[in-house]
Design a protein around this motif. Structure first.
Motif, PDB file in Angstrom:
ATOM      1  N   ARG A 178      66.579  71.878 105.269  1.00  0.00           N
ATOM      2  CA  ARG A 178      67.329  71.630 104.021  1.00  0.00           C
ATOM      3  C   ARG A 178      68.123  70.335 104.115  1.00  0.00           C
ATOM      4  O   ARG A 178      68.178  69.552 103.153  1.00  0.00           O
ATOM      5  CB  ARG A 178      68.250  72.817 103.725  1.00  0.00           C
ATOM      6  CG  ARG A 178      67.540  74.007 103.099  1.00  0.00           C
ATOM      7  CD  ARG A 178      68.512  75.040 102.602  1.00  0.00           C
ATOM      8  NE  ARG A 178      69.083  75.796 103.703  1.00  0.00           N
ATOM      9  CZ  ARG A 178      68.588  76.941 104.170  1.00  0.00           C
ATOM     10  NH1 ARG A 178      67.499  77.460 103.621  1.00  0.00           N
ATOM     11  NH2 ARG A 178      69.180  77.569 105.176  1.00  0.00           N
ATOM     12  N   GLU A 204      58.565  77.148 101.921  1.00  0.00           N
ATOM     13  CA  GLU A 204      59.459  77.938 101.065  1.00  0.00           C
ATOM     14  C   GLU A 204      60.882  77.401 101.108  1.00  0.00           C
ATOM     15  O   GLU A 204      61.576  77.361 100.085  1.00  0.00           O
ATOM     16  CB  GLU A 204      59.409  79.407 101.490  1.00  0.00           C
ATOM     17  CG  GLU A 204      58.091  80.086 101.117  1.00  0.00           C
ATOM     18  CD  GLU A 204      57.892  81.430 101.799  1.00  0.00           C
ATOM     19  OE1 GLU A 204      58.652  81.725 102.756  1.00  0.00           O
ATOM     20  OE2 GLU A 204      56.979  82.170 101.388  1.00  0.00           O
ATOM     21  N   THR A 205      61.323  76.954 102.276  1.00  0.00           N
ATOM     22  CA  THR A 205      62.662  76.377 102.402  1.00  0.00           C
ATOM     23  C   THR A 205      62.771  75.092 101.589  1.00  0.00           C
ATOM     24  O   THR A 205      63.767  74.874 100.876  1.00  0.00           O
ATOM     25  CB  THR A 205      62.992  76.090 103.879  1.00  0.00           C
ATOM     26  OG1 THR A 205      62.948  77.313 104.615  1.00  0.00           O
ATOM     27  CG2 THR A 205      64.372  75.461 104.012  1.00  0.00           C
ATOM     28  N   ARG A 207      61.009  74.263  99.013  1.00  0.00           N
ATOM     29  CA  ARG A 207      60.922  74.593  97.591  1.00  0.00           C
ATOM     30  C   ARG A 207      62.229  75.197  97.054  1.00  0.00           C
ATOM     31  O   ARG A 207      62.446  75.219  95.844  1.00  0.00           O
ATOM     32  CB  ARG A 207      59.745  75.538  97.346  1.00  0.00           C
ATOM     33  CG  ARG A 207      58.408  74.790  97.293  1.00  0.00           C
ATOM     34  CD  ARG A 207      58.352  73.915  96.038  1.00  0.00           C
ATOM     35  NE  ARG A 207      57.182  73.035  95.985  1.00  0.00           N
ATOM     36  CZ  ARG A 207      57.236  71.716  96.028  1.00  0.00           C
ATOM     37  NH1 ARG A 207      58.407  71.101  96.175  1.00  0.00           N
ATOM     38  NH2 ARG A 207      56.148  70.986  95.934  1.00  0.00           N
ATOM     39  N   GLN A 208      63.114  75.634  97.934  1.00  0.00           N
ATOM     40  CA  GLN A 208      64.437  76.086  97.510  1.00  0.00           C
ATOM     41  C   GLN A 208      65.335  74.909  97.139  1.00  0.00           C
ATOM     42  O   GLN A 208      66.322  75.062  96.425  1.00  0.00           O
ATOM     43  CB  GLN A 208      65.102  76.900  98.622  1.00  0.00           C
ATOM     44  CG  GLN A 208      64.439  78.232  98.921  1.00  0.00           C
ATOM     45  CD  GLN A 208      64.978  78.866 100.194  1.00  0.00           C
ATOM     46  OE1 GLN A 208      65.936  78.377 100.793  1.00  0.00           O
ATOM     47  NE2 GLN A 208      64.352  79.962 100.621  1.00  0.00           N
ATOM     48  N   VAL A 209      64.943  73.717  97.643  1.00  0.00           N
ATOM     49  CA  VAL A 209      65.787  72.528  97.482  1.00  0.00           C
ATOM     50  C   VAL A 209      65.208  71.542  96.469  1.00  0.00           C
ATOM     51  O   VAL A 209      65.942  70.881  95.735  1.00  0.00           O
ATOM     52  CB  VAL A 209      65.985  71.817  98.843  1.00  0.00           C
ATOM     53  CG1 VAL A 209      66.905  70.604  98.697  1.00  0.00           C
ATOM     54  CG2 VAL A 209      66.526  72.793  99.881  1.00  0.00           C
ATOM     55  N   ASP A 211      61.503  70.326  93.901  1.00  0.00           N
ATOM     56  CA  ASP A 211      60.153  70.571  93.383  1.00  0.00           C
ATOM     57  C   ASP A 211      59.283  69.314  93.459  1.00  0.00           C
ATOM     58  O   ASP A 211      58.257  69.209  92.791  1.00  0.00           O
ATOM     59  CB  ASP A 211      60.215  71.092  91.945  1.00  0.00           C
ATOM     60  CG  ASP A 211      60.889  70.093  90.990  1.00  0.00           C
ATOM     61  OD1 ASP A 211      61.339  69.018  91.466  1.00  0.00           O
ATOM     62  OD2 ASP A 211      60.964  70.390  89.787  1.00  0.00           O
ATOM     63  N   ARG A 238      51.742  75.651  95.551  1.00  0.00           N
ATOM     64  CA  ARG A 238      53.129  75.231  95.740  1.00  0.00           C
ATOM     65  C   ARG A 238      53.300  73.719  95.664  1.00  0.00           C
ATOM     66  O   ARG A 238      54.256  73.157  96.192  1.00  0.00           O
ATOM     67  CB  ARG A 238      53.648  75.804  97.066  1.00  0.00           C
ATOM     68  CG  ARG A 238      53.943  77.289  96.936  1.00  0.00           C
ATOM     69  CD  ARG A 238      53.797  78.072  98.221  1.00  0.00           C
ATOM     70  NE  ARG A 238      54.032  79.497  97.959  1.00  0.00           N
ATOM     71  CZ  ARG A 238      53.092  80.322  97.474  1.00  0.00           C
ATOM     72  NH1 ARG A 238      51.870  79.872  97.225  1.00  0.00           N
ATOM     73  NH2 ARG A 238      53.380  81.587  97.246  1.00  0.00           N
TER      74      ARG A 238
END
Length: 376
Positions: A178, A204-205, A207-209, A211, A238
């Motif tokens: 992140r 996935e990490t 994509r939390q931050v 796009d 993704r």
């Protein structure tokens, strides 16, 4: 095979255009201006690059990269070069300095004899590709400075066509990933290193931050083609735009099968070292990743680009962890590629040159002659 030969033949015909004739005339003009008393003088020194973060790949981790910085002088003009030696290349400070110590340029009194000089270097000893690249880059820089033009202009490329560069996110914990993604805010596409059991966590990490579009480099980390295809489909969903060297280079049939079935392009990296490998990669991968340290420098990289284009392959220009010297050299080819991964100098905190910059994520070429650099 006949069609393949025709592609190569057509590429050769294109190389005989007026652009190259104009370049030859320019070279001849500058030859006449030289004093005639010059000698090519090679100097080199080891240097160690310090990375801002640990660089974690599928099979290794490091915080430094050894390089050797070269200088090639003629008539008071100096060209700069570089050899970068990440572990998998099998080169080191010791091997590069040993090879460069064997180089005898006293037989050449004209730096414009580039083919003769670089053929001599290439045949001096097998391997030593990064060491050879350090001389190739310095020679290109020297010639460009003599004729007062950057190489993208000598080759007839429009610098406005240079692409954005990806920024590499190495394998790490979710917290550090992140942090790295936030540090990469100016970049339009991120390159994610995969190949361990944490692959899905990495994506996935991120994509939390953000796009932003992603590309992934597995560095041969996956062994099973069914798993590789499953991951390719998962990554496609993704926002991943291409998949680099998913499986070991020896698994030729598996890589070709993956390319045939993958929803995203596949790129050969470790499997594509020099120009002979381009034909071998045809229909095994969708495209190739050209790196100066793998292919002995700018001369062969230029030929690989032309051949790959003739075969209808996607072209990526990449790098190792390098100073702005080698990055600026590789960037001379960037206006003609589909993707660029030229972030090597952005990952270190002790660069010694200034050259190609990344502005709003885009590779921005210097107007300086040669490879476009100056010492800091």
């Amino acid at each position: 095979m006949g069609n393949r030969r025709e592609f190569i033949k057509n590429t050769g015909l294109l190389m005989g255009t007026s652009l190259l004739a104009d370049t030859d005339a320019l070279f001849a003009s500058e030859r006449r201006k030289m004093s005639g008393n010059g000698r090519l003088r090679l100097r080199f020194k080891p240097y160690t690059l310090n990375l801002k973060h640990a660089f974690n790949l599928a099979t290794s981790s490091r915080t430094t990269t050894p390089v050797v910085l070269t200088e090639l002088e003629f008539d008071g003009i100096i060209g700069y070069g570089e050899a970068s030696m990440p572990p998998y290349l099998g080169e080191s400070h010791e091997t590069v300095t040993r090879f460069l110590s064997k180089v005898d340029l006293s037989r050449f009194d004209d730096p414009f004899e580039m083919e003769n000089i670089l053929n001599y270097i290439d045949h001096l000893e097998a391997g030593n590709r990064a060491a050879k690249a350090s001389i190739d880059i310095a020679l290109h820089d020297l010639i460009g400075k003599i004729i007062k033009q950057p190489w993208y202009k000598i080759w007839g490329y429009d610098p406005a066509n240079a692409p954005v560069t990806s920024y590499t996110i190495g394998i790490d914990t979710a917290e550090v990933v992140r942090q790295k993604v936030k540090e990469a805010e100016p970049y339009k596409i991120l390159k994610v290193k995969l190949g361990r059991e944490t692959d899905k966590m990495m994506i996935e990490t991120i994509r939390q931050v953000t796009d932003k579009p992603l590309c992934v480099d597995v560095n041969q980390g996956w062994k099973d083609r069914s798993f590789a295809l499953e991951m390719a489909n998962w990554l496609h969903e993704r926002g991943v735009v291409f998949l680099e060297q998913a499986m070991p280079k020896e698994q030729i049939e598996d890589n070709a099968w993956l390319t045939e079935h993958s929803p995203i392009p596949t790129i050969g990296d470790e499997s594509v070292q020099r120009i002979d490998d381009v034909l071998k990669a045809y229909k095994v991968y969708s495209g190739i990743n050209i790196k100066l340290m793998k292919c002995t420098g700018m001369r062969e990289a230029h030929k690989m680009l032309d051949l790959g284009r003739a075969l209808g392959m996607k072209i990526m220009i990449g790098c190792m962890t390098e100073t702005s010297c080698a990055i600026s050299a590789a960037s001379q080819l960037s206006p003609m590629v589909d993707w660029a991964d030229l972030d090597g100098a952005l990952l270190i905190n002790n660069d010694v040159y200034r050259g190609t910059e990344v502005i709003n994520g885009k590779v921005t070429l210097s107007k300086l002659p040669g490879i476009g650099i100056k010492k800091i």
